[in-house]
Design an enzyme around this catalytic site. Structure first.
Site, PDB file in Angstrom:
ATOM      1  CB  SER A  22      -0.936   0.008   1.216  1.00 19.33           C
ATOM      2  OG  SER A  22      -0.199  -0.150   2.414  1.00 19.33           O
ATOM      3  CG  ASN A 109      -3.936  -4.580  13.021  1.00 17.32           C
ATOM      4  OD1 ASN A 109      -3.286  -4.509  11.982  1.00 17.32           O
ATOM      5  ND2 ASN A 109      -4.377  -5.738  13.503  1.00 17.32           N
ATOM      6  CG  HIS A 155     -41.731  21.809 -12.403  1.00 16.83           C
ATOM      7  ND1 HIS A 155     -42.039  20.522 -12.026  1.00 16.83           N
ATOM      8  CD2 HIS A 155     -42.417  22.622 -11.555  1.00 16.83           C
ATOM      9  CE1 HIS A 155     -42.893  20.547 -11.004  1.00 16.83           C
ATOM     10  NE2 HIS A 155     -43.124  21.817 -10.688  1.00 16.83           N
ATOM     11  CB  SER A 276     -13.893  24.609 -29.582  1.00 11.32           C
ATOM     12  OG  SER A 276     -13.893  23.739 -30.700  1.00 11.32           O
ATOM     13  CE  LYS A 282     -18.996  25.779 -27.877  1.00  9.22           C
ATOM     14  NZ  LYS A 282     -18.941  24.351 -28.158  1.00  9.22           N
ATOM     15  CG  ASN A 284     -16.493  25.022 -24.853  1.00 13.28           C
ATOM     16  OD1 ASN A 284     -17.534  25.459 -25.328  1.00 13.28           O
ATOM     17  ND2 ASN A 284     -15.614  24.332 -25.558  1.00 13.28           N
ATOM     18  CD  GLU A 289     -18.742  21.769 -20.132  1.00  9.11           C
ATOM     19  OE1 GLU A 289     -19.148  20.886 -20.892  1.00  9.11           O
ATOM     20  OE2 GLU A 289     -17.993  22.682 -20.491  1.00  9.11           O
ATOM     21  CE1 TYR A 316      -6.092  -3.118   9.110  1.00 12.68           C
ATOM     22  CE2 TYR A 316      -5.307  -5.371   8.819  1.00 12.68           C
ATOM     23  CZ  TYR A 316      -5.409  -4.062   8.376  1.00 12.68           C
ATOM     24  OH  TYR A 316      -4.828  -3.700   7.187  1.00 12.68           O
TER      25      TYR A 316
HETATM   26  N1  ARG Z   1      -1.169  -1.231   5.183  1.00 13.56           N
HETATM   27  C1  ARG Z   1      -2.078  -1.713   6.182  1.00 13.56           C
HETATM   28  C2  ARG Z   1      -3.406  -0.939   6.069  1.00 13.56           C
HETATM   29  O1  ARG Z   1      -3.414   0.063   5.465  1.00 13.56           O
HETATM   30  C3  ARG Z   1      -1.494  -1.518   7.537  1.00 13.56           C
HETATM   31  C4  ARG Z   1      -1.968  -2.467   8.523  1.00 13.56           C
HETATM   32  C5  ARG Z   1      -1.470  -3.824   8.228  1.00 13.56           C
HETATM   33  N2  ARG Z   1      -1.797  -4.724   9.272  1.00 13.56           N
HETATM   34  C6  ARG Z   1      -1.664  -6.006   9.119  1.00 13.56           C
HETATM   35  N3  ARG Z   1      -2.000  -6.732  10.121  1.00 13.56           N
HETATM   36  N4  ARG Z   1      -1.258  -6.550   7.991  1.00 13.56           N
HETATM   37  O2  ARG Z   1      -4.414  -1.344   6.583  1.00 13.56           O
END
Ligand code: ARG
Length: 458
Positions: A22, A109, A155, A276, A282, A284, A289, A316
């Site tokens: 992540s 967690n 309306h 445009s 144009k 716009n 939008e 978790y």
């Molecule tokens: N990257 C994880 C999240 O965003 C962090 C927590 C990970 N915890 C675990 N027990 N794998 O949730």
């Protein structure tokens, strides 16, 4: 550095590691993770797990890590699966394996739950400030246009004349409700999960209340199982942002209509519109939008988040990692949209002559004419019927109500005196609606004063 390799003999699948990482999106939590880690190290020192010196060393190293991130010098390693791993890995590089002690009694967690809450509280405040800027742009425009009367619609059919300022101020009220929703989301986030450990609570005797205070929370979570699995505050925030976007989208639609040749009422500033590549004439309203178009994304973010949470077992689960992209996307998109709308509104110009001709045409004061007859003693249904016949006559003659002569009026009722024409002028119609919340200039001026107080009130 992996945080969990001990019980594994083999290496994880490279594709899966990428899937599970992540860091590409949670890296932006670094300021919160650093403060959370600093506060935890201090709490560990308070509980005697770290010496005061060790806690100071950790804190100094965290300053360096923060500087590295701020300046863009921080180098991610392929094994940094998330921001928590990356920061701990760097701490170990900077001060040695002793740095690993900060993990004592803490889990990713409760850490990620804390970081995410800090992010939400911080950004709710920033977004509320953005909303204030947009509200100010709308109120300023309203104050500038108190003399402009335009057709009001129901309306999308012309209904009754209203002040243009009244229209602009309607959006100020919508945005005020959004600011309240954001404030509510921030309150929902305002409870410290740190100390919940992985799910059952930490074994370390830390002062959680002091930790909360240190990190800007007003209290601590009451149940560790709930604390590590609760993302309701994120839903609250994304819901608030979905409402912001729905309101911005409605404002956008209004601006787009006004800028059309058919309305011809407003012109966008050059900085907030585009041309445009094919049609040289144009100009716009792309800013409006795009804001209208981006609204769908945020509604989608809310749905994604709610769907992720549905059916999760307590505490978790790794699914919760999926909270961040919708949350971040909603925050980024709404922030940018608010700024774009503030710029668009601040540079809008209105065509007063066109407004006057729009307001004078049609039958928007038909109700006023019925009111006039009712005031002269007719029952309202009877008055309504007479004015209905006048409208039919006008349509057949290709006239608007304002084009009728005094003689033509008299044909329909002898109660329609010469003053009936003035009575049905758009300005006169608007001017009679002086109740609080009405569209008369003095009522709208009061509305502006109250809106300014409301905006300054935070
Ligand atoms: N990257 C994880 C999240 O965003 C962090 C927590 C990970 N915890 C675990 N027990 N794998 O949730």
């Amino acid at each position: 550095m992996k945080m969990w390799g001990g019980r594994f003999d083999g290496e994880p699948d490279a594709g899966f590691m990428q899937f599970s990482s992540s860091i590409s999106f949670d890296v932006r939590l670094y300021p919160y993770d650093i403060e959370c880690t600093r506060a935890w190290a201090e709490a560990l020192a308070g509980a005697g797990v770290l010496s005061t010196d060790e806690s100071r060393t950790v804190s100094g190293a965290l300053d360096s890590v923060k500087e590295e991130f701020d300046s863009g010098a921080f180098k991610l390693s392929p094994d940094d699966e998330d921001i928590h791993t990356a920061i701990e890995r760097r701490l170990v590089e900077l001060i040695g394996s002793e740095a690993g002690k900060v993990r004592t009694g803490r889990s990713r967690n409760d850490q990620v739950a804390t970081d995410t809450r800090m992010f939400v509280m911080d950004h709710c405040a920033r977004l509320a400030a953005g909303i204030r800027r947009l509200q100010t742009a709308l109120v300023d425009k309203a104050a500038d246009s108190l003399d402009i009367v335009v057709p009001g619609h129901t309306h999308l059919q012309q209904a009754q004349p209203v002040l243009l300022a009244h229209v602009l101020l309607a959006f100020v009220q919508m945005l005020e409700r959004d600011a309240a929703l954001l404030n509510g989301a921030s309150k929902a986030a305002d409870s410290l999960p740190l100390g919940s450990g992985a799910l059952a609570g930490t074994t370390i005797d830390v002062d959680r209340e002091a930790l909360a205070d240190r990190l800007g929370f007003s209290g601590v979570s009451a149940n560790s199982l709930d604390a590590v699995g609760d993302r309701d505050f994120a839903c609250d925030m994304v819901y608030a942002l979905a409402m912001v976007m729905v309101h911005l989208s409605r404002l956008s639609e209004q601006v787009i209509l006004w800028a059309s040749a058919e309305w011809g009422l407003a012109e966008l500033g050059e900085a907030w519109s585009t041309g445009s590549s094919l049609m040289p004439q144009k100009k716009n309203p792309d800013s409006a939008e795009l804001v209208r178009g981006k609204t769908g994304r945020i509604v989608g973010d809310l749905l994604a988040l709610l769907t992720t949470l549905k059916g999760l077992p307590l505490s978790y689960n790794r699914d919760l990692q999926e909270d961040k992209e919708p949350l971040f996307d909603a925050v980024d998109t709404a922030s940018a949209s608010i700024e774009v709308m503030a710029g668009t509104v601040a540079t809008l110009t209105f065509d007063r002559e066109r407004a006057a001709s729009l307001a004078a045409g049609g039958f928007m004061t038909a109700t006023d004419l019925a009111d006039y007859l009712a005031e002269k003693g007719l029952q309202f249904p009877e008055a309504h019927g007479i004015v209905g016949r006048i409208v039919t006559y006008c349509i057949a003659q290709g006239k608007g109500l304002g084009d009728l002569s005094a003689d033509e009026m008299l044909e329909f009722s002898e109660l329609l005196g010469p003053d009936a024409l003035e009575w049905t002028a758009a300005e006169a119609s608007a001017g009679r609606r002086a109740c609080t919340g009405g569209t008369a200039p003095e009522a709208v001026a009061r509305q502006i004063a109250l809106a300014r107080e409301m905006i300054a009130g935070d």
